[in-house]
Scaffold this motif. Structure first.
Motif, short mmCIF file in Angstrom:
data_model
loop_
_atom_site.label_atom_id
_atom_site.label_comp_id
_atom_site.label_asym_id
_atom_site.label_seq_id
_atom_site.Cartn_x
_atom_site.Cartn_y
_atom_site.Cartn_z
N LEU A 10 0.96 -1.20 0.05
CA LEU A 10 0.18 0.05 0.06
C LEU A 10 0.68 1.19 0.08
O LEU A 10 1.83 1.36 0.77
CB LEU A 10 -0.87 0.15 1.23
CG LEU A 10 -1.91 -1.20 1.53
CD1 LEU A 10 -2.55 -1.22 2.76
CD2 LEU A 10 -2.76 -1.33 0.32
N THR A 11 0.76 2.14 -0.97
CA THR A 11 1.63 3.19 -0.98
C THR A 11 0.63 4.42 -1.20
O THR A 11 -0.42 4.27 -1.45
CB THR A 11 2.56 3.17 -2.43
OG1 THR A 11 3.66 4.05 -2.11
CG2 THR A 11 1.99 3.08 -3.25
N LYS A 18 -2.33 5.38 5.27
CA LYS A 18 -2.10 3.82 5.07
C LYS A 18 -2.26 3.13 6.20
O LYS A 18 -2.66 2.05 6.24
CB LYS A 18 -0.81 3.73 4.33
CG LYS A 18 -0.54 4.67 3.08
CD LYS A 18 0.74 4.79 2.35
CE LYS A 18 1.76 5.43 3.39
NZ LYS A 18 1.55 7.13 3.05
N THR A 19 -1.57 3.62 7.39
CA THR A 19 -1.52 2.99 8.60
C THR A 19 -3.05 2.77 9.01
O THR A 19 -3.28 1.80 9.75
CB THR A 19 -0.65 3.69 9.60
OG1 THR A 19 0.56 3.84 9.22
CG2 THR A 19 -0.86 3.15 11.07
N VAL A 22 -4.15 -0.19 7.41
CA VAL A 22 -3.69 -1.44 7.92
C VAL A 22 -4.30 -1.79 9.35
O VAL A 22 -4.42 -2.89 9.58
CB VAL A 22 -2.10 -1.25 8.02
CG1 VAL A 22 -1.47 -2.34 8.76
CG2 VAL A 22 -1.55 -1.48 6.70
N ASP A 107 4.12 -2.24 8.39
CA ASP A 107 3.75 -0.97 8.24
C ASP A 107 4.85 -0.36 9.12
O ASP A 107 5.10 -0.18 10.42
CB ASP A 107 2.40 -0.98 9.03
CG ASP A 107 2.02 0.67 9.14
OD1 ASP A 107 2.21 1.40 7.89
OD2 ASP A 107 1.68 1.15 9.99
N GLU A 108 5.86 0.26 8.57
CA GLU A 108 6.13 0.67 7.08
C GLU A 108 7.47 0.46 6.62
O GLU A 108 8.44 0.12 7.37
CB GLU A 108 5.60 2.16 7.45
CG GLU A 108 6.41 2.84 6.24
CD GLU A 108 5.97 4.53 6.37
OE1 GLU A 108 6.24 4.99 5.44
OE2 GLU A 108 5.19 5.06 7.04
N THR A 136 3.08 -1.20 4.15
CA THR A 136 2.92 0.07 3.60
C THR A 136 4.29 0.26 3.20
O THR A 136 5.18 0.21 3.77
CB THR A 136 2.14 0.94 4.41
OG1 THR A 136 3.12 0.81 5.70
CG2 THR A 136 0.91 0.60 5.08
N GLN A 138 6.53 3.52 1.60
CA GLN A 138 6.74 5.41 1.38
C GLN A 138 6.36 5.50 -0.21
O GLN A 138 6.86 4.65 -1.11
CB GLN A 138 7.91 6.01 1.65
CG GLN A 138 9.07 5.65 1.08
CD GLN A 138 10.32 6.36 1.63
OE1 GLN A 138 10.51 6.58 2.64
NE2 GLN A 138 11.05 6.70 0.65
N THR A 158 -2.29 1.98 -4.49
CA THR A 158 -2.12 3.45 -4.08
C THR A 158 -3.22 3.70 -3.26
O THR A 158 -4.50 3.78 -3.56
CB THR A 158 -2.30 4.45 -5.03
OG1 THR A 158 -1.04 4.11 -6.23
CG2 THR A 158 -2.04 5.98 -4.70
N VAL A 159 -3.08 4.23 -1.97
CA VAL A 159 -4.23 4.59 -1.02
C VAL A 159 -4.53 6.12 -1.25
O VAL A 159 -3.51 6.84 -1.38
CB VAL A 159 -3.69 4.43 0.55
CG1 VAL A 159 -4.79 4.73 1.51
CG2 VAL A 159 -3.34 3.08 0.80
N ARG A 164 -9.74 5.16 0.59
CA ARG A 164 -9.15 4.70 1.82
C ARG A 164 -10.20 3.91 2.78
O ARG A 164 -9.90 3.05 3.56
CB ARG A 164 -8.39 5.68 2.39
CG ARG A 164 -9.16 6.84 3.03
CD ARG A 164 -8.28 7.99 3.59
NE ARG A 164 -9.25 9.01 3.85
CZ ARG A 164 -8.56 10.34 4.18
NH1 ARG A 164 -7.31 10.36 3.67
NH2 ARG A 164 -9.33 11.25 4.21
#
Length: 183
Positions: A10-11, A18-19, A22, A107-108, A136, A138, A158-159, A164
């Motif tokens: 997940l970017t 993103k977190t 998750v 993550d991450e 996740t 960067q 892509t988030v 999301r």
């Protein structure tokens, strides 16, 4: 487990969620009777302002790994990173996940974490294993991370603000279905 288990990265832009995706994914997997394992990195805030980061083993210990007031360790932006403390949480958590989890969560994968050669080595082992993995990553370029993202077995998602809120449910459904299928 199937050798073709998903490896989903997940970017997206910083602070897009993103977190949060998750965290929700982890809860959905638990509700489905699965065991997620791995690590989650979270912001530490003081007076509404981000001052550092923690890394937490899923359902386990946590530690402060970066802070703006520290003066030792590699620097990322205004934060200094304690790589040793990160490794004390992350490495055992990832080993435990590899041995006992149904889905591995990382993550991450970002500049702070990539200062640890041991973490990079562990991540490469996990990607070579048959375990489903969700991480996740960067968005900003980084040579090592760019190589990981370019692997044929990595699915980049892509988030964004538009997806999301539904992404955790979609990824959870996919993982649950994958794990329900016999090898």
């Amino acid at each position: 487990m199937k050798a073709s288990s998903p490896r989903i990265f997940l970017t997206g832009a910083p602070r897009v969620g993103k977190t949060t995706v998750v965290d929700e994914l982890t809860e959905r997997l638990k509700e489905a009777g699965l065991r997620p394992g791995g690590i989650v990195t979270a912001e530490v805030r003081k007076n509404g302002r981000r001052v550092g980061f923690t890394t937490t083993e899923i359902d386990g210990p946590a530690a402060l790994i970066a802070h703006q007031n520290w003066t030792d360790g590699p620097r990322v932006g205004r934060y200094h990173v304690n790589v040793s403390t990160f490794e004390q949480i992350a490495l055992p958590a990832l080993d435990c996940a590899a041995a006992h989890a149904d889905v591995i969560v990382v993550d991450e994968i970002g500049r702070m974490e990539l200062f640890s050669d041991a973490f990079v080595s562990r991540l490469e082992k996990l990607l070579a294993s048959p375990h489903p993995l969700v991480a996740t990553a960067q968005l900003a370029p980084h040579p090592l991370l760019d190589d990981l993202k370019a692997r044929e077995d990595i699915e980049l998602v892509t988030v964004s603000e538009t997806n999301r809120d539904s992404l955790a449910a979609r990824v959870a459904s996919r993982l649950i279905a994958d794990l329900a299928c016999p090898p």
